[in-house]
Design an enzyme around this catalytic site. Structure first.
Site, PDB file in Angstrom:
ATOM      1  N   LYS A   1       0.969  -1.245   0.147  1.00  0.00           N
ATOM      2  CA  LYS A   1      -0.031   0.096  -0.141  1.00  0.00           C
ATOM      3  C   LYS A   1       0.802   1.434   0.030  1.00  0.00           C
ATOM      4  O   LYS A   1       0.774   2.185  -0.995  1.00  0.00           O
ATOM      5  CB  LYS A   1      -0.977  -0.125   1.477  1.00  0.00           C
ATOM      6  CG  LYS A   1      -1.951   0.800   1.293  1.00  0.00           C
ATOM      7  CD  LYS A   1      -3.044   0.774   2.168  1.00  0.00           C
ATOM      8  CE  LYS A   1      -3.767  -0.548   2.239  1.00  0.00           C
ATOM      9  NZ  LYS A   1      -4.466  -0.607   3.878  1.00  0.00           N
TER      10      LYS A   1
ATOM     11  N   ARG B   1      -3.175   3.435   8.125  1.00  0.00           N
ATOM     12  CA  ARG B   1      -3.634   2.039   7.350  1.00  0.00           C
ATOM     13  C   ARG B   1      -2.504   1.089   7.325  1.00  0.00           C
ATOM     14  O   ARG B   1      -1.451   1.284   7.050  1.00  0.00           O
ATOM     15  CB  ARG B   1      -3.932   2.649   6.047  1.00  0.00           C
ATOM     16  CG  ARG B   1      -4.560   3.907   5.803  1.00  0.00           C
ATOM     17  CD  ARG B   1      -4.667   4.354   4.552  1.00  0.00           C
ATOM     18  NE  ARG B   1      -5.314   3.418   3.425  1.00  0.00           N
ATOM     19  CZ  ARG B   1      -5.284   3.686   2.235  1.00  0.00           C
ATOM     20  NH1 ARG B   1      -4.867   4.748   1.571  1.00  0.00           N
ATOM     21  NH2 ARG B   1      -5.985   2.822   1.498  1.00  0.00           N
TER      22      ARG B   1
ATOM     23  N   GLY C   1      -8.468  -9.030   5.074  1.00  0.00           N
ATOM     24  CA  GLY C   1      -9.032  -9.197   6.106  1.00  0.00           C
ATOM     25  C   GLY C   1      -8.264  -9.568   7.392  1.00  0.00           C
ATOM     26  O   GLY C   1      -8.609  -9.616   8.508  1.00  0.00           O
TER      27      GLY C   1
ATOM     28  N   MET D   1      -5.324  -7.517   8.703  1.00  0.00           N
ATOM     29  CA  MET D   1      -4.698  -6.177   9.219  1.00  0.00           C
ATOM     30  C   MET D   1      -6.055  -5.139   9.260  1.00  0.00           C
ATOM     31  O   MET D   1      -6.965  -5.241   8.605  1.00  0.00           O
ATOM     32  CB  MET D   1      -3.810  -5.711   8.695  1.00  0.00           C
ATOM     33  CG  MET D   1      -2.764  -6.691   8.294  1.00  0.00           C
ATOM     34  SD  MET D   1      -1.971  -7.219   9.859  1.00  0.00           S
ATOM     35  CE  MET D   1      -0.552  -6.495   9.918  1.00  0.00           C
TER      36      MET D   1
ATOM     37  N   ARG E   1      -3.049  -1.059  -6.680  1.00  0.00           N
ATOM     38  CA  ARG E   1      -2.434  -2.342  -6.484  1.00  0.00           C
ATOM     39  C   ARG E   1      -2.729  -3.105  -7.729  1.00  0.00           C
ATOM     40  O   ARG E   1      -3.855  -3.167  -8.381  1.00  0.00           O
ATOM     41  CB  ARG E   1      -2.750  -3.169  -5.394  1.00  0.00           C
ATOM     42  CG  ARG E   1      -4.232  -3.399  -5.041  1.00  0.00           C
ATOM     43  CD  ARG E   1      -4.597  -4.040  -4.082  1.00  0.00           C
ATOM     44  NE  ARG E   1      -5.927  -3.965  -3.688  1.00  0.00           N
ATOM     45  CZ  ARG E   1      -6.528  -4.410  -2.313  1.00  0.00           C
ATOM     46  NH1 ARG E   1      -5.610  -4.651  -1.328  1.00  0.00           N
ATOM     47  NH2 ARG E   1      -7.990  -4.241  -2.324  1.00  0.00           N
TER      48      ARG E   1
ATOM     49  N   HIS F   1      -5.511 -33.759   3.164  1.00  0.00           N
ATOM     50  CA  HIS F   1      -5.637 -35.037   2.281  1.00  0.00           C
ATOM     51  C   HIS F   1      -6.710 -34.657   1.190  1.00  0.00           C
ATOM     52  O   HIS F   1      -6.309 -35.202   0.067  1.00  0.00           O
ATOM     53  CB  HIS F   1      -6.233 -36.234   3.425  1.00  0.00           C
ATOM     54  CG  HIS F   1      -6.644 -37.406   2.507  1.00  0.00           C
ATOM     55  ND1 HIS F   1      -7.934 -37.778   2.075  1.00  0.00           N
ATOM     56  CD2 HIS F   1      -5.727 -38.505   2.257  1.00  0.00           C
ATOM     57  CE1 HIS F   1      -7.883 -38.996   1.408  1.00  0.00           C
ATOM     58  NE2 HIS F   1      -6.656 -39.162   1.513  1.00  0.00           N
TER      59      HIS F   1
ATOM     60  N   SER G   1      13.299 -42.560 -22.560  1.00  0.00           N
ATOM     61  CA  SER G   1      12.217 -41.974 -21.939  1.00  0.00           C
ATOM     62  C   SER G   1      12.182 -42.216 -20.569  1.00  0.00           C
ATOM     63  O   SER G   1      12.123 -43.208 -20.034  1.00  0.00           O
ATOM     64  CB  SER G   1      10.857 -42.245 -22.526  1.00  0.00           C
ATOM     65  OG  SER G   1       9.548 -41.550 -21.748  1.00  0.00           O
TER      66      SER G   1
ATOM     67  N   CYS H   1       7.830 -39.574 -19.502  1.00  0.00           N
ATOM     68  CA  CYS H   1       6.622 -39.824 -19.235  1.00  0.00           C
ATOM     69  C   CYS H   1       6.094 -40.365 -18.020  1.00  0.00           C
ATOM     70  O   CYS H   1       6.902 -40.158 -17.205  1.00  0.00           O
ATOM     71  CB  CYS H   1       6.233 -41.136 -20.235  1.00  0.00           C
ATOM     72  SG  CYS H   1       7.123 -42.381 -20.097  1.00  0.00           S
TER      73      CYS H   1
ATOM     74  N   TYR I   1      11.528 -33.222 -24.427  1.00  0.00           N
ATOM     75  CA  TYR I   1      10.230 -33.066 -24.236  1.00  0.00           C
ATOM     76  C   TYR I   1       9.694 -33.685 -22.853  1.00  0.00           C
ATOM     77  O   TYR I   1      10.396 -34.440 -22.395  1.00  0.00           O
ATOM     78  CB  TYR I   1       9.261 -33.795 -25.476  1.00  0.00           C
ATOM     79  CG  TYR I   1       9.583 -35.284 -25.636  1.00  0.00           C
ATOM     80  CD1 TYR I   1       8.504 -36.341 -24.799  1.00  0.00           C
ATOM     81  CD2 TYR I   1      10.580 -36.059 -26.280  1.00  0.00           C
ATOM     82  CE1 TYR I   1       8.766 -37.501 -24.833  1.00  0.00           C
ATOM     83  CE2 TYR I   1      10.593 -37.355 -26.185  1.00  0.00           C
ATOM     84  CZ  TYR I   1       9.753 -38.220 -25.567  1.00  0.00           C
ATOM     85  OH  TYR I   1       9.904 -39.259 -25.497  1.00  0.00           O
TER      86      TYR I   1
HETATM   87  P1  ADP Z   1      -7.919  -2.128   3.310  1.00  0.00           P
HETATM   88  O1  ADP Z   1      -6.185  -2.398   3.212  1.00  0.00           O
HETATM   89  O2  ADP Z   1      -8.652  -3.008   4.154  1.00  0.00           O
HETATM   90  O3  ADP Z   1      -8.358  -1.761   1.843  1.00  0.00           O
HETATM   91  P2  ADP Z   1      -7.457   0.677   3.728  1.00  0.00           P
HETATM   92  O4  ADP Z   1      -6.384   0.881   4.429  1.00  0.00           O
HETATM   93  O5  ADP Z   1      -7.218   0.735   2.165  1.00  0.00           O
HETATM   94  O6  ADP Z   1      -7.913  -0.804   4.100  1.00  0.00           O
HETATM   95  O7  ADP Z   1      -8.622   1.282   4.190  1.00  0.00           O
HETATM   96  C1  ADP Z   1      -9.995   1.091   4.193  1.00  0.00           C
HETATM   97  C2  ADP Z   1     -11.008   1.937   3.691  1.00  0.00           C
HETATM   98  O8  ADP Z   1     -10.833   3.280   4.179  1.00  0.00           O
HETATM   99  C3  ADP Z   1     -10.499   2.149   2.073  1.00  0.00           C
HETATM  100  O9  ADP Z   1     -11.824   2.338   1.691  1.00  0.00           O
HETATM  101  C4  ADP Z   1      -9.853   3.389   2.053  1.00  0.00           C
HETATM  102  O10 ADP Z   1      -9.891   3.851   0.902  1.00  0.00           O
HETATM  103  C5  ADP Z   1     -10.214   4.305   3.163  1.00  0.00           C
HETATM  104  N1  ADP Z   1      -9.225   5.225   3.406  1.00  0.00           N
HETATM  105  C6  ADP Z   1      -8.264   5.022   4.071  1.00  0.00           C
HETATM  106  N2  ADP Z   1      -7.509   6.179   4.168  1.00  0.00           N
HETATM  107  C7  ADP Z   1      -8.340   7.179   4.108  1.00  0.00           C
HETATM  108  C8  ADP Z   1      -8.084   8.612   4.296  1.00  0.00           C
HETATM  109  N3  ADP Z   1      -7.106   8.960   4.655  1.00  0.00           N
HETATM  110  N4  ADP Z   1      -9.240   9.280   3.746  1.00  0.00           N
HETATM  111  C9  ADP Z   1     -10.320   8.756   3.295  1.00  0.00           C
HETATM  112  N5  ADP Z   1     -10.456   7.271   3.221  1.00  0.00           N
HETATM  113  C10 ADP Z   1      -9.598   6.583   3.635  1.00  0.00           C
HETATM  114 MG    MG Z   2      -7.717  -0.774   0.640  1.00  0.00          MG
END
Ligand code: ADP
Ligand code: MG
Ligand code: MG
Length: 983
Positions: A22, A91, A100, A102, A335, A529, A858, A935, A955
């Site tokens: 990020k 963030r 989901g 962090m 990303r 498994h 082979s 093979c 091959y």
């Molecule tokens: P995730 O990795 O779970 O997407 P983010 O860090 O991207 O978490 O943030 C969660 C939400 O909050 C995202 O929709 C993001 O765009 C929004 N967000 C994060 N920082 C800001 C900010 N500075 N201003 C407005 N929205 C933000």
């Molecule tokens: Mg995000």
């Protein structure tokens, strides 16, 4: 003093290790001059320090304050200021995305004082208090670890008091009341007041992000995804922009191309008057991105411009987050976008055509499992969406083996076998639909009789798959569509679709798994498994669906808040892990229509050349399929299958009985019968070979001479003995008794204590030269006949199981004259080779001697693995190999991926891979132009293919179905070698 803090303008996209994905993205966008709210990134190094010492590294706080000051200057606001307050988000963001795992805290800097300032500045009191209550809620949950449900309960109670009952129905005054209750809750749970000092809020939020890296959920996820613990996460501090500030505000996510189809053009969702988290949380249903074009056309234009710029810059499809604050456009994240297999292929091909990437890059963008997925049945996305909106999505597990499967849930493996293994011939004339329906009814009667299960009677025709006269298995719905299109593929067979549904599976379930269309379990991960077996068998599988509860006693299971009886319909998507109630129609892919995939594979062939992918094909229909899938030759045609067909088996018996008798005593009569039987078999074989040669016109076909021990063609000793005893007791027909006695004697004579190491392979031909001579005559007569039709033929005769050079010498000297005679007789020469399978360790170790009598090698890696380890594969996989892999005694199943491949291409290979290396070296030393292939199942395994490529084999040969994956894997190996050499 190490640098722990980077302003966005100081970083770039190559610093993912340090800034996380990020942070690197935000920095790169800032550098490109895109509108990004100012901010800074605290590095993963700081997190690593924190994980070890439970405190910030020295110097970090100072660097943070300096960076914050720089952000304040840029924003023209001050953190905690009474006039122009700055608000920020913290963030998290590691090098690899951890869905989901962090968390992010928004609206930091709000307190009793700044909330009022925000209200005045925006002229929107409701907005300011909503932002404040969100901060307390997020901070309470993420930083202070208060149970989020407690906040929700308060909010719900207040919402319940409004007329509409929605978030947006809360007034400024009610939100103030919510804040009061939130703060009471906070004090109660935390034993302290909600922190009012903005800088304390900021510091604690960063501590929480760093702390979450070593949280249980994050650790578990990393174990699953193979991400090392010491990478750490970065923390991004960024000025807030508010998407919830009235009609000209909003937030959205957008992809530069459609992530499910790959179609070019913006794809995404937009939510007016909302903060980013609302989109993710699914509180309100977002609008299609096109809604933004209608509502705020200039913003849409800006987004399009940014999307184009980012895609061109990253040369890949991007997944973006943006927010609009009072008509101003802001970018919050970019990303590389995740995509389905179909989209991956389409995007890769389009980008090459657009001149954005090279072919070599395109093939790197498609993972081998995606190539497998493209050949598996799948659900249409519309059908899945429809099922989901009808509330039929039950849950989600780990996507363990791709493909879509719908069928009846069966909880017991014996029952799964009984129901799934029966095939019903379609009989009757007339309107095809009524014919199928009548046969479905008959099949149900048969199944009901076999099982006495009442629900069988209620099954719909869609619960069955249909085999057509073109040899394809198609879904009922697909077949009726074919009918409508006027295409008459005649149905010839029916089979019930079973989804084996269990808490988990073990080796005792394999017989049921074999006959299931899909597998669903409650426990386990990608190496459980069920997962390993399903992938091996190419069956769609979802494991670890933790909400699934199976009660074997009651014959019921529950998922997604519903309870089901065995026999209920379920649909699983093994590519995504989704589980649905009811039958979702699956589509069998049609490779010939997969234009883009085929384009990619053609590029693969170019890139991998001269390395090739061949296929193992025993029947003409396999050969044809292999060719459709792009095989450049048949690397293994096993002839023994040709002996097993019902009409031929009596002749095979006759042949063996007399062969044994003729050998025992000098019995001229037996010998005559033996040769007569051989002559009959020769006719059959000639036809079989001719068909394969035609199917593989222009390409080489490696035919392996008979390999299995003779007793495999005979009835079982025990069965015979029982039958014979009964006959004698009943005083049966003396002639029949005599025949059975003779058969029993032959079985006894051919019985072996250890058949795998007994009279098989070239040893058979040495003891019974007439058998292999017959095969060679059939091969060459067929080749000559087909060549006369104008077909280009290239037979290659492969002598199996050679351990000593003299074995090969013996057979070659016995067989090549037969080939020459056939050609002389016909007055027509064909291009041919004689060679051998290297599958006995001694053969590999003496490959230089063996190469003198072979034009090709082979590697028969199934046997080579068995004999190198001294495991019998069938016993090992059923009894101990899974445990070996689970306990780490072996790193993986050596029957799937070649044993002993070095981690670095430069290192010495060991074990089976080591034997291959020796054999290649010795063989090519004796004969530089020796053609070498592999093979056996490893020929379709990407890691093994890469090894074969590195060892300069000519091959790999694998089952027809795996040919496309092998072509991709070969190209990826070739490209990686070139790039690493360039570097
Ligand atoms: P995730 O990795 O779970 O997407 P983010 O860090 O991207 O978490 O943030 C969660 C939400 O909050 C995202 O929709 C993001 O765009 C929004 N967000 C994060 N920082 C800001 C900010 N500075 N201003 C407005 N929205 C933000
Ligand atoms: Mg995000
Ligand atoms: Mg073998």
């Amino acid at each position: 003093m190490p640098k722990y803090v980077y302003l966005f303008e100081e970083g770039n996209k190559d610093l993912r290790d340090l800034l996380g994905g990020k942070g690197a993205g935000l920095a790169e966008m800032t550098r490109l001059g895109l509108p990004v709210p100012p901010g800074f990134t605290i590095t993963t190094k700081a997190c690593t320090y924190y994980s070890k010492n439970q405190r910030f590294p020295p110097g970090l706080e100072k660097q943070m304050r300096e960076a914050l000051a720089a952000v304040e200057t840029k924003a023209g606001k001050k953190f905690g200021d009474a006039e122009k307050p700055l608000f920020v988000s913290v963030r998290s963001g590691a090098k690899f995305s951890m869905p989901g795992m962090m968390d992010t805290v928004l609206n930091l800097g709000l307190n009793d004082a700044t909330v009022a300032v925000l209200a005045t500045l925006t002229g929107d009191e409701r907005f300011a208090w909503d932002a404040y209550r969100r901060l307390i809620q997020m901070y309470g949950r993420i930083v202070t670890k208060i149970d989020g449900a407690k906040f929700d309960a308060i909010l719900e109670a207040w919402k319940g008091k409004t007329d509409g009952g929605r978030d947006t129905d809360l007034t400024a005054d009610t939100l103030k009341a919510v804040v009061v209750e939130y703060r009471q809750l906070y004090r109660q749970e935390a034993g302290a007041d909600f922190p009012q000092k903005p800088y304390d809020q900021l510091r604690q939020a960063i501590v929480a992000v760093f702390g979450s890296w070593m949280g249980k959920r994050a650790i578990d996820y990393r174990r699953f995804a193979g991400i090392p613990d010491d990478l750490g996460t970065a923390a991004n501090v960024q000025a807030m922009v508010f998407g919830n500030l009235g009609g000209d505000s909003g937030t959205g996510v957008a992809f530069t191309r459609d992530p499910s189809t790959g179609a070019k053009g913006l794809y995404g969702e937009y939510l007016p008057q909302a903060q980013g988290e609302d989109v993710v949380a699914g509180i309100r249903t977002p609008l299609k991105i096109a809604a933004l074009r209608d509502a705020l056309p200039s913003i849409y234009g800006e987004l399009e411009g940014v999307a184009a710029k980012l895609e061109a810059h990253y040369q890949d499809m991007q997944d973006m987050e943006f927010t609009v604050e009072h008509g101003r456009f802001w970018m919050l994240q970019t990303r590389t976008g995740k995509r389905t297999a179909q989209a991956a292929v389409r995007i890769a091909v389009d980008m090459v055509k657009e001149g954005l990437i090279e072919k070599a890059e395109a093939v790197q963008r498609i993972e081998p499992p995606q190539a497998i997925e493209l050949l598996m049945p799948r659900f249409r996305s519309e059908e899945k969406a429809a099922a989901a909106s009808a509330g039929r999505m039950l849950g989600r597990g780990v996507n363990a083996s791709p493909g879509a499967a719908a069928g009846v849930a069966v909880l017991d493996s014996d029952l799964a076998e009984t129901l799934g293994s029966r095939r019903f011939r379609v009989e009757g004339d007339g309107d095809p639909l009524s014919v199928v329906q009548a046969n479905v009814a008959a099949a149900k009667r048969d199944l009901a009789e076999a099982t006495h299960l009442p629900w069988i009677a209620r099954l719909v025709p869609e619960a069955f798959v249909i085999r057509t006269d073109k040899g394809r298995w198609v879904e009922f719905g697909q077949w009726t569509e074919l009918l409508k299109e006027g295409e008459r593929e005649r149905p010839v067979e029916l089979r019930l679709k079973v989804v084996l549904t269990r808490t988990e599976t073990s080796p005792e379930d394999v017989h049921g798994m074999l006959h299931a269309k899909g597998i669903l379990t409650a426990r386990g991960g990608a190496t459980a498994h069920a997962s390993v077996v399903a992938r091996g068998l190419g069956i769609p599988c979802v494991v670890g669906c933790e909400a699934l509860r199976v009660s074997y006693e009651n014959g019921t299971f529950s998922l997604g808040g519903h309870s089901f009886a065995q026999g209920s319909y379920v649909s699983i998507d093994g590519a995504t892990g989704e589980v649905f109630a009811d039958l979702i129609p699956a589509m069998e892919p049609d490779f010939e229509k997969e234009t883009e995939f085929r384009t990619i594979l053609e590029w693969c062939d170019e890139l991998a050349a001269p390395f090739m992918v061949w296929a193992n094909a025993d029947y003409p229909r396999d050969a044809r399929r292999a060719r459709t899938f792009g095989a450049r030759g048949v690397g293994l045609c096993r002839t023994e299958h040709m002996f097993f067909e019902t009409e031929r088996l009596p002749i095979v018996h006759e042949m063996i009985l007399n062969a044994v008798a003729a050998r025992g005593r000098a019995n001229a009569e037996a010998r005559a019968r033996y040769l007569a039987a051989l002559a009959k078999l020769e006719d059959f074989q000639r036809t079989d070979f001719a068909d394969i040669f035609r199917a593989m016109a222009g390409l080489p076909v490696v035919i392996r001479l008979i390999d299995p021990p003779l007793h495999e063609f005979l009835p079982k000793y025990e069965d015979l003995l029982v039958a014979l005893t009964e006959l004698r007791l009943r005083g049966g027909d003396p002639k029949t008794i005599a025949e059975k006695e003779e058969m029993l004697a032959a079985v006894e004579a051919t019985r072996e204590a250890n058949p795998m190491l007994g009279l098989r392979g070239c040893r058979l031909g040495i003891v019974f030269p007439e058998i292999t001579q017959m095969q060679v005559r059939a091969i060459f007569d067929a080749a000559i006949a087909v060549k006369r039709e104008g077909v280009d033929v290239h037979p290659e005769v492969m002598i199996p199981l050679v351990g000593h050079v003299n074995e090969l010498k013996n057979q070659r000297e016995a067989l090549e004259p037969v080939a020459k005679q056939a050609m002389e007789r016909a007055g027509l020469a064909v291009d041919y080779k004689f060679g051998t399978m290297i599958e006995v360790p001694r053969g590999a170790l003496t490959a230089d001697e063996i190469a003198k009598y072979a034009e090709f090698f082979s590697f028969g890696t199934n046997d080579l693995t068995q004999m190198t380890f001294g495991y019998s594969r069938d016993d090992a996989e059923g009894k101990f190999l899974m445990k070996y892999v689970q306990d780490g005694i072996l790193p993986y199943n050596p029957f799937q991926t070649l044993d002993g491949i070095p981690a670095n291409p430069g290192d010495e290979p060991r074990g089976v891979a080591g034997l291959i290396a020796i054999a290649v070296k010795l063989g090519r030393k004796a004969k530089p132009d020796l053609k070498i292939g592999i093979c056996g199942e490893h020929g379709g395994d990407p890691a093994s293919i890469a090894y074969c490529h590195a060892r300069k084999l000519n091959y790999v040969s694998c089952s027809p179905f795996r040919v496309p994956v092998a072509r991709l894997a070969a190209a990826r190996a070739a490209v990686r070698t070139t790039t690493s050499r360039d570097k």
